[in-house]
Design a protein around this motif. Structure first.
Motif, short mmCIF file in Angstrom:
data_model
loop_
_atom_site.label_atom_id
_atom_site.label_comp_id
_atom_site.label_asym_id
_atom_site.label_seq_id
_atom_site.Cartn_x
_atom_site.Cartn_y
_atom_site.Cartn_z
N ASP A 72 41.96 35.73 51.92
CA ASP A 72 41.55 36.92 51.62
C ASP A 72 40.04 36.90 50.74
OD1 ASP A 72 41.63 39.68 51.41
OD2 ASP A 72 43.06 39.71 49.77
N LEU A 73 39.09 37.44 51.41
CA LEU A 73 37.74 37.40 50.67
C LEU A 73 37.61 38.66 50.01
CD1 LEU A 73 35.69 35.47 53.32
CD2 LEU A 73 35.96 34.71 50.83
N VAL A 74 37.07 38.80 48.60
CA VAL A 74 36.92 39.96 48.14
C VAL A 74 35.58 39.98 47.32
CG1 VAL A 74 37.78 41.63 46.38
CG2 VAL A 74 39.49 40.56 47.84
N CYS A 75 34.76 40.85 47.57
CA CYS A 75 33.37 41.08 46.82
C CYS A 75 33.92 41.91 45.64
CB CYS A 75 32.30 41.70 47.71
SG CYS A 75 30.79 41.38 46.86
N ASP A 76 33.55 41.40 44.31
CA ASP A 76 33.88 41.98 43.23
C ASP A 76 32.46 42.98 42.89
OD1 ASP A 76 31.75 40.49 41.71
OD2 ASP A 76 33.18 39.28 40.79
N ALA A 77 32.80 43.56 41.61
CA ALA A 77 31.65 44.83 41.35
C ALA A 77 30.35 44.10 41.01
CB ALA A 77 32.36 45.57 40.28
N GLY A 79 29.22 41.46 42.74
CA GLY A 79 28.54 40.82 43.82
C GLY A 79 29.12 39.59 44.18
N ALA A 80 30.13 39.03 43.47
CA ALA A 80 30.57 37.76 43.84
C ALA A 80 31.86 37.80 44.55
CB ALA A 80 30.79 36.92 42.59
N TRP A 81 31.61 36.83 45.47
CA TRP A 81 33.10 36.77 46.33
C TRP A 81 34.18 35.77 45.64
CZ3 TRP A 81 33.85 39.24 50.82
CH2 TRP A 81 32.71 40.14 51.27
N LEU A 82 35.42 36.43 45.76
CA LEU A 82 36.68 35.71 45.36
C LEU A 82 37.41 35.39 46.38
CD1 LEU A 82 37.25 37.83 42.50
CD2 LEU A 82 35.80 35.76 42.36
N LEU A 83 37.74 33.90 46.72
CA LEU A 83 38.67 33.44 47.90
C LEU A 83 40.22 33.43 47.32
CD1 LEU A 83 39.25 32.34 50.61
CD2 LEU A 83 38.42 29.98 49.52
N ASP A 84 41.31 34.08 47.92
CA ASP A 84 42.43 33.81 47.65
C ASP A 84 42.84 32.86 48.86
OD1 ASP A 84 42.75 35.31 45.46
OD2 ASP A 84 43.12 36.93 46.55
N ASP A 85 43.42 31.71 48.80
CA ASP A 85 43.70 30.87 49.81
C ASP A 85 45.23 30.49 50.11
OD1 ASP A 85 44.56 28.99 48.09
OD2 ASP A 85 42.86 27.70 47.95
N PRO A 86 45.42 29.64 51.08
CA PRO A 86 46.88 29.65 51.42
C PRO A 86 47.63 29.36 50.28
CG PRO A 86 45.47 28.91 53.38
CD PRO A 86 44.68 29.13 52.13
N THR A 87 47.27 28.38 49.41
CA THR A 87 47.86 28.15 48.24
C THR A 87 48.20 29.06 46.89
OG1 THR A 87 46.01 26.85 47.16
CG2 THR A 87 47.27 25.60 48.76
N ASP A 88 47.62 30.24 47.43
CA ASP A 88 47.59 31.48 46.30
C ASP A 88 46.76 31.13 45.31
OD1 ASP A 88 49.39 33.34 47.79
OD2 ASP A 88 50.84 32.25 46.80
N THR A 89 45.74 30.19 45.49
CA THR A 89 44.36 29.87 44.44
C THR A 89 43.41 30.85 44.63
OG1 THR A 89 45.17 27.69 44.35
CG2 THR A 89 42.88 27.99 43.52
N ARG A 90 42.93 31.20 43.44
CA ARG A 90 41.52 32.30 43.59
C ARG A 90 40.74 31.51 43.15
NH1 ARG A 90 41.36 38.54 42.25
NH2 ARG A 90 41.84 38.61 44.34
N SER A 91 39.49 31.61 44.02
CA SER A 91 38.49 30.68 43.16
C SER A 91 37.10 31.44 43.94
CB SER A 91 38.25 29.56 44.30
OG SER A 91 38.34 29.34 45.47
N GLU A 96 26.08 34.91 44.18
CA GLU A 96 26.07 36.27 44.18
C GLU A 96 24.93 36.76 45.14
OE1 GLU A 96 25.50 37.87 40.21
OE2 GLU A 96 27.18 36.28 39.48
N GLY A 97 25.39 37.71 45.72
CA GLY A 97 24.19 38.55 46.37
C GLY A 97 24.48 38.55 47.94
#
Length: 183
Positions: A72-77, A79-91, A96-97
Motif C-alpha cells: 500500500d502506497l499512501v501520499c501524506d499531507a 507530499g511524502a510517500w509511505l509504503l506498507d509492505d507485506p511484513t506490515d512494516t511502514r517506511s 518529497e514532491g
C-alpha cells in the motif's frame, strides 16, 4: 472502463475509473501469461486519484503460482510517500514532491502521468521523478521519467521502456505500437 491487450496477447489490463466528487477512484487488473521473461502473474490495483490527476494512494496485490504479496502506497499531507509492505512494516519511499507511480506492464498508470502533465493537449517535454513498482516483486524504487509530446505521439511513457504512444482526447493511451493497444 478501459481495456488494453499486448500485441502478443499475453498481457491484458483492464481498469474501471469512477468519478468521486472532484477526484476519482480506479480499480484494475493486469493479467499475464507465462513468457520467456517471467512466470504468469496477476496484479490487482486500487488507486485514489486527485482532481489534478496526481495519485494519493495505490494498493497493489501481485499473485504468482508461488506467492501473493500486497503493498500500500499512501501520499501524506506533506507530499511524502509511505509504503506498507507485506511484513506490515511502514517506511518512507522516494523523495518529497513525487506524485506519479509507474507500474511495469501498466498502460493505465502511464496514461495518468500523461494527463497530469498535459502532454495530451499540446506539444511539450518534461522530466519527472516517479515511484517505479515492479509488477512481479512489488519492489519500489525512485526513477526519473523523461516524456515529450508532439502533434501525434507521446514519447518515453515509462521509467522502464522507451516507447511512443497515441492517446485519445482524454489523454488515455490508445496504443503503444508493437507493445499494446486499447480494445
Amino acid at each position: 472502463m478501459y481495456t488494453w491487450i499486448s500485441e502478443t496477447g499475453r498481457v491484458i489490463e483492464q481498469v474501471r475509473v469512477v468519478p468521486k466528487g472532484d477526484s476519482s477512484r480506479a480499480r484494475g487488473r493486469i493479467v499475464s501469461a507465462t513468457h520467456s521473461d517471467h512466470d504468469a502473474f496477476t496484479v490487482e490495483y486500487e488507486a485514489e486519484i486527485a482532481a489534478d490527476h496526481s495519485l494519493r494512494r495505490v494498493r497493489l496485490t501481485t499473485t504468482t503460482e508461488e506467492y501473493e504479496r500486497t503493498i500500500d502506497l499512501v501520499c501524506d499531507a506533506e507530499g511524502a510517500w509511505l509504503l506498507d509492505d507485506p511484513t506490515d512494516t511502514r517506511s518512507r519511499v522516494g523523495n518529497e514532491g513525487i506524485v506519479d507511480v509507474d507500474i511495469t506492464y501498466s498502460v493505465f498508470f502511464a496514461s495518468l502521468m500523461i494527463r497530469r502533465l498535459g502532454l495530451d493537449s499540446q506539444p511539450d517535454s518534461t522530466e519527472a521523478r516517479v515511484l517505479s513498482v515492479d509488477s512481479m516483486t512489488l519492489e519500489v524504487t525512485e526513477d526519473t521519467v523523461t516524456m515529450s509530446s508532439d502533434d501525434e505521439h507521446v514519447h518515453g511513457i515509462t521509467a522502464t521502456a522507451s516507447t511512443s504512444a497515441t492517446v485519445d482526447a482524454d489523454g488515455m493511451i490508445l496504443d503503444v505500437p508493437g507493445l499494446s493497444r486499447r480494445v
